[in-house]
Design a protein around this motif. Structure first.
Motif, mmCIF file in Angstrom:
data_model
loop_
_atom_site.group_PDB
_atom_site.id
_atom_site.type_symbol
_atom_site.label_atom_id
_atom_site.label_comp_id
_atom_site.label_asym_id
_atom_site.label_seq_id
_atom_site.Cartn_x
_atom_site.Cartn_y
_atom_site.Cartn_z
ATOM 1 N N UNK A 1 22.316 3.990 7.114
ATOM 2 C CA UNK A 1 21.813 3.268 5.542
ATOM 3 C C UNK A 1 23.506 2.774 5.358
ATOM 4 N N UNK A 2 22.849 1.995 4.142
ATOM 5 C CA UNK A 2 23.904 1.671 2.942
ATOM 6 C C UNK A 2 23.708 1.958 1.506
ATOM 7 N N UNK A 3 24.174 2.007 0.859
ATOM 8 C CA UNK A 3 24.008 2.759 -0.233
ATOM 9 C C UNK A 3 25.111 2.256 -1.151
ATOM 10 N N UNK A 4 24.745 2.071 -2.673
ATOM 11 C CA UNK A 4 25.433 1.270 -4.079
ATOM 12 C C UNK A 4 25.430 2.177 -5.155
ATOM 13 N N UNK A 5 25.901 2.508 -5.727
ATOM 14 C CA UNK A 5 25.951 3.838 -6.988
ATOM 15 C C UNK A 5 26.352 3.924 -7.936
ATOM 16 N N UNK A 6 26.656 4.276 -9.293
ATOM 17 C CA UNK A 6 27.340 4.474 -10.715
ATOM 18 C C UNK A 6 27.249 5.866 -10.518
ATOM 19 N N UNK A 7 28.582 6.315 -10.933
ATOM 20 C CA UNK A 7 28.468 7.731 -11.266
ATOM 21 C C UNK A 7 29.350 8.229 -12.351
ATOM 22 N N UNK A 8 28.929 9.321 -13.545
ATOM 23 C CA UNK A 8 28.826 8.838 -14.892
ATOM 24 C C UNK A 8 29.699 10.389 -15.318
ATOM 25 N N UNK B 1 36.313 3.391 -15.586
ATOM 26 C CA UNK B 1 37.236 4.357 -15.766
ATOM 27 C C UNK B 1 37.356 5.652 -15.682
ATOM 28 N N UNK B 2 38.234 6.626 -16.515
ATOM 29 C CA UNK B 2 37.849 7.741 -15.695
ATOM 30 C C UNK B 2 36.961 8.344 -16.537
ATOM 31 N N UNK B 3 35.492 7.916 -16.658
ATOM 32 C CA UNK B 3 34.362 8.420 -16.761
ATOM 33 C C UNK B 3 33.233 7.694 -16.097
ATOM 34 N N UNK B 4 33.354 6.151 -15.407
ATOM 35 C CA UNK B 4 32.627 5.979 -14.526
ATOM 36 C C UNK B 4 33.354 5.373 -13.478
ATOM 37 N N UNK B 5 32.645 5.598 -12.293
ATOM 38 C CA UNK B 5 32.344 5.601 -10.627
ATOM 39 C C UNK B 5 31.475 4.879 -9.783
ATOM 40 N N UNK B 6 32.168 3.537 -9.806
ATOM 41 C CA UNK B 6 31.278 3.003 -9.039
ATOM 42 C C UNK B 6 31.423 2.499 -7.155
ATOM 43 N N UNK B 7 30.340 3.201 -6.433
ATOM 44 C CA UNK B 7 30.940 3.632 -5.008
ATOM 45 C C UNK B 7 29.775 2.533 -4.250
ATOM 46 N N UNK B 8 30.333 2.519 -3.191
ATOM 47 C CA UNK B 8 29.319 1.666 -2.235
ATOM 48 C C UNK B 8 29.258 2.526 -0.569
#
Length: 721
Positions: A537-544, A500-507
């Motif tokens: 390094x591997x990483x998963x995340x969510x930003x708000x 959404x405009x407010x939530x990003x998921x990344x890897x």
């Protein structure tokens, strides 16, 4: 451009004055009928930091920014980047009266501040791995900032990148940075004239004064900002004193296609009788921390470092979609010191120590150049960046030991006489060349945007050449057993999807790089150097980003080689340190009067079933600010820092207790005559006066301890003319 009508209290006005806008009409605040301050409509552009994208704007609350510099990728918004980072602002630095980079980074739950091996150097432990202070970058360039300690007086932003980062920034020449990176952004002139004077003091009688002056031309294209500061006197630790003198000038030009900035800085920092690092002998349980208000250091111990550094950066738009840049920097430094770091031999706190003298002179020259091209292919937007960099360090060093050794007790510090020097390595008054480090790298990146810019993919690779030559302290001859010349490729892949405009998921997948170790005299392959260490390094995340409140959740796993001797005494990679972590961050405004900054970090740093030295399992920070509604120019703040237990030895027999620190502060803005604002700040750090071991280690395979800071009262007054 942004057009905005701002109705501000005196507090909000001060926050705006600290925000580095580059081009606007000069505005004079006027007072409305209810006593609040009102600014006319202004037009604002990005800061003139010699980049097309400018300086990222502050997030709600003003303590962190919406984005920052991400190496070869340039300025990026947090929500558009498949990596984890935070940019702490000048406003936060001022309001917390943070004097150094280490004090700023105490706000980050993934970072703790340690010490260098046997000295007072600040080391930043990010995700359980060290970032040496001389491996910080200055507007993206390595090796330009003072090595031991950096004053905050000229800093606009301190950016913390969490995780491996060699593709983005290149390998850190000091050999650290596998777990993260720290970048410092210098101040630039805001759009309005600025004259700011600050005076203050703290427990022990340590006082300081600082000036911050900035001007821009009428058309806003040229700007100049001058910072100068002096700190001196006794510290809150009895027996310890320090003095710091610094000056920094930053100039910039922002044209239609050309942007240029330049900086010149000077710093002289001296510590006398400082609290030393303390090693606990093998097999001895960790004793209670000593009284933090008394220095265990001898009065004749000291560290003095003087640095002169500068940069020049330019960026030019060859076309609307083609931008090139080039940057150059240099530093010279002169350091001298006498240390005497205790080794505790029993739980009663008895120790032995010896005098150790050092002298060091550094000359660093570094630079980078690159080009960035934007184009479309079949509905996919590309931003392709190509960059090359070089780093050259010549370091002259000398040392000497003192004899005989002396004894003492960490719970009952007592003065001893200064022993004479013996066993010199080189000439302390005229050190010779002992190190020549030369790094080269070339990096290529492609950032792809698709699906209406909801899907962002980052692809890249960096080729790195690492040359490190050592020379004998006394003869000056090159030691071939201590010379290094290797190369490596470090790739990255990052994917970010905006749900959404407010939530990003990344890897992401990314690597860290440092030169391999050398086999010692007890190894069968003595003198052999290992291939460069690559941390994967591997990483998963969510930003708000909710506009007023932001945050992130990240999980990661990294794998770092560990060298040692096998059963046949062959020096080789014998194991790996596996760091698995979870980080939760929050920042912004909970309510119009309440600001939050903090989070929690969980880390499992495993080496063959044992916990790595100096890697606490849990770190947490909560910083709250409350602006009193009835008195909008009064703000209270409180910060809690928690660090769980950690180990000081590889076998996990020496356990260091957990600690919690409480800091409380307040500030009051007072309008004076002729539009002058006075900001009064008061702060008590370590309110409860807890004695604790603040860190363990900071240098590979070493588990020395540092004593936490005592209860300290800080007061300051800032006049904005």
């Amino acid at each position: 451009m942004i057009s905005t009508h701002l109705r501000l209290s005196a507090l909000s006005l001060a926050m705006l004055a600290a925000t580095p806008f580059a081009h606007a009409q000069t505005q004079t605040p006027r007072q409305s009928g209810d006593g609040a301050y009102l600014l006319e409509t202004v037009e604002v552009q990005s800061s003139a930091d010699a980049s097309r994208d400018g300086l990222s704007q502050p997030f709600a609350g003003g303590q962190v920014a919406e984005g920052g510099q991400v190496g070869i990728l340039g300025t990026q918004a947090v929500m558009d980047t498949p990596y984890s980072f935070t940019s702490y602002t000048e406003l936060l630095i001022e309001d917390q009266q943070a004097a150094s980079v280490g004090e700023i980074l105490l706000n980050d739950p993934a970072v703790r501040v340690a010490r260098g091996f046997g000295n007072y150097q600040q080391v930043y432990i990010v995700r359980g791995l060290p970032v040496f202070s001389d491996d910080m970058t200055y507007n993206g360039l390595y090796g330009l900032l003072p090595r031991q300690y950096l004053s905050s007086s000229f800093i606009e932003r301190v950016q913390v990148f969490r995780g491996a980062n060699t593709f983005l920034k290149g390998a850190a020449p000091g050999g650290s940075g596998l777990g993260g990176a720290v970048n410092v952004v210098p101040k630039r002139a805001p759009n309005d004239p600025m004259t700011q004077l600050t005076v203050g003091g703290q427990t022990g009688g340590h006082g300081h004064a600082a000036a911050d002056i900035a001007r821009r031309t009428d058309d806003g294209r040229f700007g100049i900002r001058l910072n100068a500061a002096r700190r001196s006197g006794d510290m809150a630790i009895e027996g310890e004193s320090s003095a710091l003198s610094m000056a920094h000038i930053g100039v910039d030009y922002r044209g239609d296609a050309l942007r240029v900035s330049a900086d010149l800085g000077y710093q002289d920092h001296r510590v006398d009788g400082g609290q030393p690092n303390i090693t606990i002998d093998g097999g001895v349980p960790i004793p209670d921390a000593p009284d933090a208000t008394k220095s265990i250091g001898q009065s004749w111990t000291y560290s003095d470092s003087e640095d002169l550094f500068g940069t020049l950066r330019a960026e030019y738009d060859f076309a609307s979609n083609v931008t090139g840049w080039a940057a150059f920097g240099a530093r010279t430094s002169d350091e001298s010191s006498i240390f005497a770091n205790p080794t505790v031999t029993n739980v009663n706190g008895d120790y032995t120590a010896s005098r150790f003298d050092t002298a060091r002179e550094d000359t660093v020259v570094t630079g980078e150049t690159g080009v960035r091209v934007r184009f479309d292919t079949g509905g996919i937007d590309h931003t392709v960046s190509l960059s090359g960099s070089v780093y050259d360090l010549e370091s002259k060093n000398a040392y000497a030991f003192g004899a005989p050794a002396f004894s003492g007790n960490i719970y009952s510090p007592a003065p001893v006489a200064l022993a004479p020097n013996t066993v010199p390595g080189g000439n302390l008054s005229d050190p010779g060349r002992t190190i020549h480090t030369y790094f080269q790298s070339v990096a290529l990146a492609d950032q792809l945007k698709m699906l209406d810019e909801r899907l962002l993919v980052t692809l890249g690779v960096r080729y790195q050449r690492l040359k490190d030559y050592n020379y004998d302290y006394n003869t000056g001859n090159r030691d071939t057993n201590f010379s290094y010349d290797e190369d490596a490729l470090t790739p990255t892949v990052g994917i970010l999807y905006k749900l959404t405009p407010t939530v990003s998921m990344y890897a992401n997948y990314i690597e860290g790089l440092q030169k391999g170790a050398r086999a010692g005299n007890t190894a069968a392959n003595v003198g052999q150097t290992l291939d460069p260490y690559e941390t994967k390094q591997s990483e998963l995340g969510v930003k708000y980003d909710g506009g007023r409140l932001g945050g992130s959740v990240a999980v990661y796993r990294s794998r770092k080689p560990v060298a040692g001797q096998d059963a046949n005494n062959i020096f080789k990679i014998v194991d790996h340190q596996k760091n698995t972590g979870l980080e939760l961050m929050a920042y912004g405004q909970i309510t119009p009067t309440m600001t939050v900054l903090g989070g929690i970090s969980f880390l499992d740093a495993d080496v063959d079933g044992d916990k790595a030295i100096g890697a606490p399992e849990t770190q947490a920070n909560v910083n709250l600010e409350y602006r009193v509604p009835q008195w909008q120019d009064v703000t209270f703040d409180g910060r809690v820092i928690y660090t769980s237990s950690q180990y000081a030895d590889a076998g996990n027999q020496q356990k260091v207790d957990a600690w919690t620190r409480l800091d409380l502060g307040a500030r009051y803005l007072v309008p004076l005559a002729n539009g002058t604002l006075l900001t009064l700040r008061g702060r008590v750090e370590n309110v409860t006066g807890e004695d604790y071991w603040a860190s363990s280690g900071g240098y590979p395979n070493a588990g020395y301890l540092t004593v936490g800071a005592p209860r300290t009262l800080l007061l300051s007054a800032t006049f904005d003319f």
